[in-house]
Design a protein around this motif. Structure first.
Motif, PDB file in Angstrom:
ATOM      1  N   THR A  97      -3.069  -8.520   5.597  1.00  0.00           N
ATOM      2  CA  THR A  97      -3.954  -7.428   5.189  1.00  0.00           C
ATOM      3  C   THR A  97      -4.975  -7.158   6.284  1.00  0.00           C
ATOM      4  O   THR A  97      -5.289  -8.031   7.093  1.00  0.00           O
ATOM      5  N   ASP A 130      -4.148  -4.290  -1.029  1.00  0.00           N
ATOM      6  CA  ASP A 130      -3.985  -3.038  -1.777  1.00  0.00           C
ATOM      7  C   ASP A 130      -3.162  -3.234  -3.048  1.00  0.00           C
ATOM      8  O   ASP A 130      -2.824  -2.253  -3.712  1.00  0.00           O
ATOM      9  N   GLU A 188      -0.197  -5.837   3.482  1.00  0.00           N
ATOM     10  CA  GLU A 188      -1.319  -5.146   2.836  1.00  0.00           C
ATOM     11  C   GLU A 188      -1.487  -5.595   1.379  1.00  0.00           C
ATOM     12  O   GLU A 188      -1.609  -4.785   0.462  1.00  0.00           O
ATOM     13  N   ARG A 194      -7.842  -5.838   5.147  1.00  0.00           N
ATOM     14  CA  ARG A 194      -9.043  -5.817   4.320  1.00  0.00           C
ATOM     15  C   ARG A 194      -9.751  -7.173   4.323  1.00  0.00           C
ATOM     16  O   ARG A 194      -9.143  -8.201   4.608  1.00  0.00           O
ATOM     17  N   ALA A 208       0.817  -1.220   0.000  1.00  0.00           N
ATOM     18  CA  ALA A 208       0.000   0.000   0.000  1.00  0.00           C
ATOM     19  C   ALA A 208       0.847   1.265   0.000  1.00  0.00           C
ATOM     20  O   ALA A 208       0.357   2.334  -0.340  1.00  0.00           O
TER      21      ALA A 208
END
Length: 453
Positions: A282, A245, A242, A284, A200
């Motif tokens: 991550t 991303d 991450e 997310r 990211a």
């Protein structure tokens, strides 16, 4: 046989000690210079020291100087001071300088042996503790004994020796990289590189070359062939932090690398084999991203051979205080401070705070508090937190039982439309028992609305 350095200039007492301490190998020194020579040569864990050493046998000056030299050279040495004086001031001065214990002559063999046994036992415990601490620091930086963390650490222990591709899921600041490093340290690749790259934090147009490297002349400014992070991690572990991303345009190339363990540098034409263990992380929801077609489904299954969910700090209970104390010690050393702990209000404030930034937020607050604290204890105000008013109240078991039983009775009363016989059946108790509970908890409104005919 355990070695004891005996610093004593009286030959008669030397013979007495040799007879009294037959369970030990004794090394004798008659003055400070000889004592320091033997200390360096034999490295004894325990030393007995007569304070009246030449050239000043009638005073303790030379003995105290010898004590300072010993502890300056080998601070962990247990020095037992032997004194023939009835004035204990010199012995107490020796204790203040760091002596382990003192014993007043004449010598009682049984008592002195007990003192030596305790000294050696303490030395062994300190060595074991230091070894465990060093091993712990080498193997893991994960702190916590909450149920959630114990469960997560068990997963780490199981997957670390394998080559399985692991996906670490957790909120930002929960320590995903710490977990990744721990997996690496406990694996067969521990002596090889650990390389982390945050997908990211690197612009999309540069991420490919950062990961895969590039050949000379591949683009403007590529004046020499440069290895990417994947090649740099060869033989070791690569953390793709991450990964949620990662641009969709790069995910296909990453999928091929994970499947084949080969890469092509930007601008290159030849395939390069790499031996890398991959850990992804991550904050997310990748499965949601797959459904929205912002993350490749095949890549998701490739990176998530096993999933480790890292709990947020707010769900880790008193781990918060454990981590805060470790951070306090670290920042005390870093900033040469001497903050001794957290006040009761600070502890309550930390336990009641929701910690949206997780460990990263706690780290920042403790660091600033160590710098700004004006007393020996960090208060809630130093942490920038608000302490809850009053004491944290805990219901008694009786109060909890009353709340649960009252709620259950009212719910059953409502579901049976006020028929207490049916309510009792629903609750699995007899009608008289239900009436007794209604009386006990003074729920008279239920009794007056009984619909049973």
């Amino acid at each position: 046989m355990k070695t004891v350095l005996v610093i004593e200039d009286d030959l008669g007492i030397q013979k007495q000690l040799k007879w009294s301490l037959s369970d030990y190998e004794l090394v004798f020194a008659g003055d400070r210079q000889q004592a320091m020579t033997h200390l360096r040569r034999y490295e004894p864990s325990v030393v007995t020291l007569d304070l009246g050493l030449p050239p000043d046998p009638t005073n303790a000056t030379e003995g105290l100087a010898c004590l300072s030299d010993i502890l300056g050279t080998a601070p962990d040495t247990k020095v037992i001071v032997l004194t023939g004086s009835t004035d204990n001031s010199h012995a107490l001065q020796a204790i203040a300088l760091g002596a382990y214990d003192y014993y007043q002559k004449p010598i009682d063999a049984d008592v002195l042996n007990i003192i030596l046994q305790r000294a050696f036992k303490l030395t062994e415990l300190e060595k074991e503790n230091k070894a465990l601490k060093n091993n712990s620091q080498q193997q893991t930086d994960i702190l916590g004994n909450s149920e959630a963390m114990i469960k997560a650490c068990r997963v780490v222990e199981k997957i670390a020796p394998t080559e399985i591709t692991t996906l670490l899921l957790g909120e930002s600041g929960t320590g995903k990289e710490v977990f990744a490093r721990t997996i690496h340290k406990q694996s067969a690749r521990a002596d090889k590189p650990f390389i982390a790259i945050n997908c990211a934090s690197i612009p999309e147009n540069l991420l490919e070359s950062e990961l895969f490297g590039y050949e000379k002349g591949a683009f403007t400014g590529a004046v020499k062939t440069t290895l990417g992070k994947i090649e740099c991690a060869n033989g070791g572990t690569l953390l793709l932090d991450e990964i949620g991303d990662m641009p969709l345009s790069l995910q296909a190339k990453m999928l091929r690398f994970l499947q084949e363990r080969v890469i092509e540098r930007v601008g290159g034409r030849s395939e390069i084999e790499v031996d890398v263990r991959v850990i992804c992380a991550t904050h997310r929801d990748l499965q949601e991203m797959v459904s929205q077609q912002t993350f490749r489904e095949d890549l998701f299954y490739q990176v998530s051979e096993i999933i480790l969910r890292i709990p947020p700090l707010r769900s880790r209970g008193h781990d918060i205080i454990l981590i805060a104390k470790a951070l306090l010690q670290r920042f005390n050393e870093e900033y040469h401070s001497n903050v001794q702990g957290f006040s009761e209000q600070a502890t309550k404030a930390m336990l009641s705070h929701s910690w949206p930034g997780n460990i990263r937020e706690l780290q920042n607050k403790v660091k600033s508090a160590v710098i700004m604290a004006e007393s020996k204890q960090i208060d809630a105000e130093d942490l920038g937190l608000v302490a809850p008013n009053g004491n944290i109240k805990m219901q008694t078991l009786r109060q909890m039982r009353e709340d649960v039983e009252t709620q259950a009775i009212r719910q059953a009363h409502m579901m049976t439309e006020g028929n207490l016989s049916k309510a009792a059946d629903l609750l699995g108790i007899t009608r008289p028992t239900l009436y007794a509970l209604i009386e006990k908890y003074k729920m008279y409104d239920l009794r007056s609305t009984d619909t049973e005919t």
